[in-house]
Design an enzyme around this catalytic site. Structure first.
Site, PDB file in Angstrom:
ATOM      1  N   GLU A  51       0.864  -1.196   0.000  1.00 26.87           N
ATOM      2  CA  GLU A  51       0.000   0.000   0.000  1.00 26.87           C
ATOM      3  C   GLU A  51       0.892   1.234   0.000  1.00 26.87           C
ATOM      4  O   GLU A  51       0.731   2.144   0.825  1.00 26.87           O
ATOM      5  CB  GLU A  51      -0.912  -0.024   1.223  1.00 26.87           C
ATOM      6  CG  GLU A  51      -1.694  -1.330   1.331  1.00 26.87           C
ATOM      7  CD  GLU A  51      -2.533  -1.449   2.605  1.00 26.87           C
ATOM      8  OE1 GLU A  51      -2.133  -0.872   3.624  1.00 26.87           O
ATOM      9  OE2 GLU A  51      -3.585  -2.107   2.552  1.00 26.87           O
ATOM     10  N   CYS A  90     -10.245   0.464   8.157  1.00 28.30           N
ATOM     11  CA  CYS A  90      -9.643   1.767   8.423  1.00 28.30           C
ATOM     12  C   CYS A  90     -10.335   2.892   7.669  1.00 28.30           C
ATOM     13  O   CYS A  90     -10.563   3.971   8.223  1.00 28.30           O
ATOM     14  CB  CYS A  90      -8.155   1.750   8.106  1.00 28.30           C
ATOM     15  SG  CYS A  90      -7.725   1.434   6.407  1.00 28.30           S
TER      16      CYS A  90
END
Lengths: 648, 648
Positions: A316, A412
């Site tokens: 990521e 998240c």
């Protein structure tokens, strides 16, 4: 002076009444926050359980069980509480507050004697705590706990959660720090740095600031703590065979020697935000200069036109300069949010509008693209080019979802969107005693004391669909201060009128500073011309050569299959095309669409089973192209989407 | 009639003397084959050990140890023996033959009482054999053993290896087959199918053909054998969470219901080759029709312009139609070789030149790109676009090497290149009693009995650099037969002369059939015009829109950084450009290069740290572009490479 020039106005002093943002805030308040509470309590049918609140219950001894979910599952509760706090500031809700108080009671019940509070280790063995700072997110949970606790204290005045957080900070301080008997560690996933500075602002306790500074200064120092930790405890090092190495965590070298944004994108911008905070409070020019270099690297070499960052799904993470693939992209919603955090701090310290420009770019594009228009579904990954069959069948694109998903095991992004949107008023409006900053053009009423006198500003605008902003000033007596309005980087032509008369005021750092004596009933009218702009990327960006993206004002546009058919790659936007704009009230909750002249390579010349032809000139069919705002894509079912369009 | 119209001429009857291929064959003979023998014996310093021959030694009881290497490590020895066999046919070498005999002795010593021969199970427990046909490559090793054994028998007349293979086939037949007491299985990695047909050609034993046919017909039948096997033995199913499922193995449905090439690309084309062989020998029109559909799907929707196939690194597999990314590509050398195998069978059955066209495309591009010009290094992955920094830092491109590697743990490609190149004469020249086919234009001398009379053809050409081919016919007496010459699909203008006079003969299936009475001293002259061609891809191929690839004759060209600078994506080939060609003797072992007019987007207009500009028209700098043959890239150090170039 590195002290912040401006700070957020109090969210309790802002009443947003905006055609664009109010809906989002209401969605968050009325839908996302209640839905997330259900999710945290595993009451969403068909969704994978979160286990978040259950872990607290088990840790508090109120239920028998084991730890379940991600190592950072606690943080979801804290992010939810932070969003609740912001929401309570502008929309008091005793019922919601009661629910939040109950959650806080439960969290506090799980706290250990010495202040420790991480359900993963409470349930898996406290003797193992602080043995994997690199990957086990204790410090990440701490950071979100502090942020939630500070916000909740500010919203309600209640100290219970704040005191709980302070006790956990004390516990961490007794275990981590520069003294020889302590661990010379720092967070694997940053966020505690910025949170501790905010805590220091509330408590005034320099210990809290010192811990933030220690986390930052110790990071990446030789010998590398993470390297020693993982060897001492036989922890897995996920990036051993990757070129990221410890820079995945921004911990491969001291932060003052880092000038490129590297590694996990969310961690990176959270760290930089913390660095900017520490630089400001401790007046550390060197650290601020590093922040500026990192900022320049991101926005000058590693940011998508939507404000998205982090181009690779693997880790990521940031990859390398000008590497901005549109289809294998990661571009996590949380990373764009993190860039907003970083931008706001840099803006507050420097007063330079270029930071607000990026903040605005993120907000209207790469952040809200993460949420469906009904607030029920979320993207983690925000592609600039999407093809359903590729997402289904190409392993390298399977993380690129074509439709937003209901809820994720790793949750998240949704709570992060929620806490940002419920505090957006504070991003729009900032001030000091003598200056009021309008960073973003968001309608509503703001109360602020300026020049010693309470002012009330009433802002009316149809931004981002129109470039006019009208402000009514109300005050009890004449007062002198500067009303500073950001003139966006995208805006070439604008006019400012005060009380209907053209007004000339000095520009500084991209803001026009209307410093004068303001009287009750004064009006301000900003008019920004808002033409459609054909944006071209630096030719060092491989993927965008020969292509353009359309923007109008701060809004990035895209083509969707629903309007333009499939095979979007065959569409060319004509260089000489005029653009027609139209506000379509019924479409996508009301958007301005752009129509343009285009043409499309004819597939009619090609049999389906012929791949290559020699010396062939394409034939084109004329096609009217319809562009919609990028953030609103994928609200009409699955289909192709494209931001960067061939030009001809 | 599905019987093959033509067959390879005997390799012992072809003496290649060709400016292009002879070097490769000599490299294989003098370097690759000896080097591989060292590698198989773990004698290459700095390279990871193969353990291949050591496993045979341990299995034969000549050494103490355990199995090491990949489950299919045995097959490397078999592929090496096959390459040796072909090499011995055209270049007898008693020393090499002795080494090969020694290897065969060792292999035979490892064979078990009942014929079983797979060192992985011999050393890990024979009770577990045939419990993981899906992934453990016993049948793959069997297939390569048969291929090696048949070739070695044909080359030397020695039966030892052949008999050994037959005994292993017998053993397999006793364990696998349609009878109720046997396992209803088939190979997880295909190759045994085509090998068994070849064995049948040597032995005439229908049992061998039947087993091939069983493997093909049983594949993918319900209940799925692989599904049952993995559940019965608790084997891992690697593709459980992938959309490939059992189609990774082409085993998700009966092969007669498969019309798209799917799954692992090498396995797929090996299967299709076997299907074509079985269809031919058993005169199974339905099966051949399936082969044609699969063929059309590959070359019409899933093949790169270089003849490479298998676009995804994940599963080394086909993905979906028109999905041909140039940079995240897989395009394994072995898959292009497999496509050559499939092409040759389809050509032999149909006599249609379109199959030879693809064979030629693969050979001059996607196959030999796999080997460095000095024969010492190999690519598995053959990208059409390469950027060093991306290969280093982008996880999704890390399999795309910028420089060929010395040797691989999984050593499939180098020996596969070796066996193909050492038998290339048989691909070029095929025949039946009355017809001689020139499929490829490769210089040398070929002896073949036609019309009952021994003929000798002497072929001279500078192909692929020039389009002229001269053939001298020698025979002891006049004889009538057809000399069939393939007119390549890329060739628009050509002339044929016999004995210096223009000759008109009928075209059939892309071959001109020179059927006449041939006399000693007759000459044939084929002249093919060979202009540079600008190739355009079907606009359904997302990645190639607005771009062109250059070809001249069968050779695909590319831009390399060494000649054109970096940022190759910023280069545009002018649509109206003329092309200059030049044979450069000293460059890359002698290649024709192409020079063309191009222009390059100026980066001078762009500061390094500006990513986007509005309403910007690029400025261009004129640039002469230099293209080199694609296969020869990466022989001058690391740098960017690009096949598909923007057009303007």
């Amino acid at each position: 002076m590195l002290e912040k020039k401006i700070n957020m106005v109090g969210l309790d002093k802002v009443s947003i009444d905006d055609n664009f943002w109010k809906d989002y805030m209401e969605l968050v308040r009325s839908h996302v926050i209640p839905y997330q509470w259900e999710a945290l309590n595993d009451r969403i049918e068909g969704a994978e359980p979160s286990y978040c609140m259950q872990n607290f219950k088990v840790a508090a001894g109120k239920k028998i069980g084991k730890f379940q979910g991600m190592v950072f599952q606690d943080s979801d509760a804290y992010k939810w509480l932070e969003a609740v706090a912001y929401s309570l500031m502008w929309h008091p809700d005793p019922e919601l507050e009661k629910t939040a108080d109950g959650a806080i009671d439960l969290i506090c019940d799980a706290q250990q004697e010495d202040g420790y509070l991480d359900t993963y280790y409470i349930l898996n063995g406290l003797e193992k705590r602080f043995t994997n700072l690199m990957d086990h997110h204790e410090m990440y949970c701490l950071g979100h706990m502090i942020e939630g606790a500070v916000a909740y204290y500010r919203a309600t005045g209640k100290r219970k959660f704040l005191d709980c957080a302070i006790r956990y900070v004390d516990c961490v301080s007794e275990n981590i720090g520069p003294e020889p008997e302590k661990l010379p560690g720092y967070p694997g996933h940053e966020v505690a740095e910025m949170a501790l500075v905010e805590l220091y602002r509330v408590t005034g306790d320099r210990k809290h600031l010192e811990l933030a500074k220690y986390f930052i200064d110790q990071r990446g120092q030789e010998p590398l703590y993470f390297d020693q930790e993982r060897k001492a405890h036989n922890n897995v090092f996920h990036w051993e065979h990757s070129y990221y190495q410890y820079q995945y965590y921004q911990a491969g070298k001291p932060v003052r020697k880092q000038f490129r944004a590297e590694g996990h994108a969310v961690r990176a911008v959270y760290l930089y935000t913390g660095m900017a905070e520490v630089a400001s409070v401790t007046e550390d020019q060197e650290l601020l200069d590093v922040c500026k270099k990192l900022w320049n690297n991101i926005v000058g070499k590693q940011m998508y036109v939507t404000g998205a960052i982090g181009s690779s799904q693997y880790g990521e993470a940031f990859t390398f300069d000008y590497d901005l693939p549109n289809d294998t992209i990661y571009a996590e919603t949380c990373a764009a949010i993190g860039l907003v955090f970083f931008a706001r701090r840099m803006l507050e310290i420097t007063g330079e509008s270029r930071y607000a420009d990026v903040m605005e770019r993120c907000l209207y594009n790469g952040v809200i693209s993460g949420m469906s228009l009904d607030g029920k579904k979320f993207f983690y990954v925000n592609p600039l080019e999407a093809v359903p069959e590729a997402s289904e069948k190409d392993f390298y694109k399977k993380h690129v979802k074509i439709e937003r998903q209901k809820w994720f095991g790793c949750a998240c992004c949704p709570p992060n969107v929620a806490r940002l949107l419920s505090s957006i008023g504070g991003y729009a409006y900032e001030a000091n005693l003598q200056e009021f900053y309008m960073n973003l053009f968001i309608g509503g009423n703001i109360e602020q004391t300026l020049g010693g006198v309470e002012q009330r500003f009433s802002v009316q605008t149809k931004y981002p669909w129109e470039g006019d902003v009208h402000i009514d000033v109300e005050n009890g007596q004449d007062s002198e201060y500067a009303f500073a309005i950001r003139i966006p980087g995208w805006c070439g032509v604008w006019t400012l009128k005060i009380n209907g008369e053209s007004a000339e005021y000095p520009m500084k750092n991209g803001y026009v500073y209307g410093r004068r004596i303001w009287s009750n009933g004064d009006t301000v009218d900003l008019h920004m011309e808002m033409p459609v702009q054909r944006i071209v990327a630096n030719p060092r960006v491989r993927e965008d050569v020969g292509k353009a993206a359309l923007m109008r004002g701060p809004v990035v546009y895209c083509l969707e299959e629903a309007d333009n058919g499939d095979l979007l790659q065959d569409i060319y936007l004509k260089r000489e095309s005029e653009f027609d704009i139209s506000y379509e009230k019924e479409l996508l909750n009301g958007v301005v669409t752009i129509t343009a002249d285009g043409k499309r390579i004819s597939t009619g010349d090609w049999k389906e089973d012929v791949l290559y032809k020699p010396c062939f000139e394409e034939t084109f069919k004329e096609q009217k192209l319809k562009f919609i705002p990028y953030y609103s894509w994928s609200n009409r079912g699955a289909g192709e989407m494209l931001v960067w369009v061939h030009m001809k």
